[in-house]
Design a protein around this motif. Sequence first.
Motif, PDB file in Angstrom:
ATOM      1  N   SER A 111      58.370  69.161  54.058  1.00  0.00           N
ATOM      2  CA  SER A 111      57.179  69.458  54.850  1.00  0.00           C
ATOM      3  C   SER A 111      55.903  69.248  54.050  1.00  0.00           C
ATOM      4  CB  SER A 111      57.242  70.898  55.374  1.00  0.00           C
ATOM      5  OG  SER A 111      57.362  71.816  54.301  1.00  0.00           O
ATOM      6  N   GLN A 112      55.961  69.519  52.737  1.00  0.00           N
ATOM      7  CA  GLN A 112      54.785  69.277  51.895  1.00  0.00           C
ATOM      8  C   GLN A 112      54.460  67.787  51.831  1.00  0.00           C
ATOM      9  OE1 GLN A 112      55.504  71.116  48.106  1.00  0.00           O
ATOM     10  NE2 GLN A 112      55.825  73.149  48.990  1.00  0.00           N
ATOM     11  N   LEU A 113      55.488  66.957  51.727  1.00  0.00           N
ATOM     12  CA  LEU A 113      55.269  65.514  51.717  1.00  0.00           C
ATOM     13  C   LEU A 113      54.740  65.030  53.062  1.00  0.00           C
ATOM     14  CD1 LEU A 113      58.429  64.238  49.794  1.00  0.00           C
ATOM     15  CD2 LEU A 113      56.062  64.242  48.986  1.00  0.00           C
ATOM     16  N   LEU A 114      55.201  65.628  54.153  1.00  0.00           N
ATOM     17  CA  LEU A 114      54.769  65.209  55.482  1.00  0.00           C
ATOM     18  C   LEU A 114      53.296  65.518  55.732  1.00  0.00           C
ATOM     19  CD1 LEU A 114      57.850  66.195  57.667  1.00  0.00           C
ATOM     20  CD2 LEU A 114      57.091  63.903  57.035  1.00  0.00           C
ATOM     21  N   LEU A 115      52.729  66.427  54.960  1.00  0.00           N
ATOM     22  CA  LEU A 115      51.293  66.697  55.066  1.00  0.00           C
ATOM     23  C   LEU A 115      50.506  65.959  53.993  1.00  0.00           C
ATOM     24  CD1 LEU A 115      48.962  68.197  56.416  1.00  0.00           C
ATOM     25  CD2 LEU A 115      49.389  70.122  54.889  1.00  0.00           C
TER      26      LEU A 115
END
Length: 255
Positions: A213-217
Amino acid sequence: MNAPEESFMSHLIELRDRLIRALLSILIIFLCLFPWAKELYAVLAQPLLASLPKGGQMIATDVVGVFLVPMKVALMVAFLIALPYVLYQAWAFVAPGLYAHEKRLALPLVAASVFLFFVGMAFAYLLVFPTVFGFMAKIAPDGVAWMTDIEKYLSFVMSTFIAFGITFEVPVVVIVLVKMGVVEIKTLKEWRPYVIVGAFVIGAIFTPPDVVSQLLLAVPLCLLFELGLFLARFVSQPPARELPALPAESERTTD
């Protein structure tokens, strides 16, 4: 002496009228959506429900939560539907005080801001939620019933929508900063390493504590920053040409 006071009062009255129109538009749409509040919440909860283990379900720990949460979802949807009209009321109030070149710049930027915010929400709903919830379902320990309260789920969804909606506004922010002369494109390019680090910090703060999720943001934030740099080239002010220096008084006398 009375002219400025009358002008000020007329602006206040106009502001009040436009606020009332905007709020009435949201209220009318909310009343139309009220009978389908449960269905709207079901659509919002679909990414989580699809990732829950077999037999899993959401729970409500608050007595009135089963009523208030769907109402909040209906109100949120009503605001999003009425947002173009709300922005039109704001534009109609502000536009008379703008210059022609400011109007030409502001209107496309406002339209792009709204569009990008919706794109950010759609990105979160269609890609981020299924990925994050699927990851959480896989790492849940055996024997643990993974269920969540509907109020907490709504809070998580709202914060994620806002985080991704604001993230997708980065190109508009870059263009505005360059157009207003606050910062130059060259300076923004020099800030690129700090932007990348800041993107991952923001991803760690506003997303669940998992790498996916951190990469997706963070990754879209970096890409949108680069998109803003590219588009800012078309709106940046060209450097003013220096006028040739006039000869000194002594030189003109000699000539």
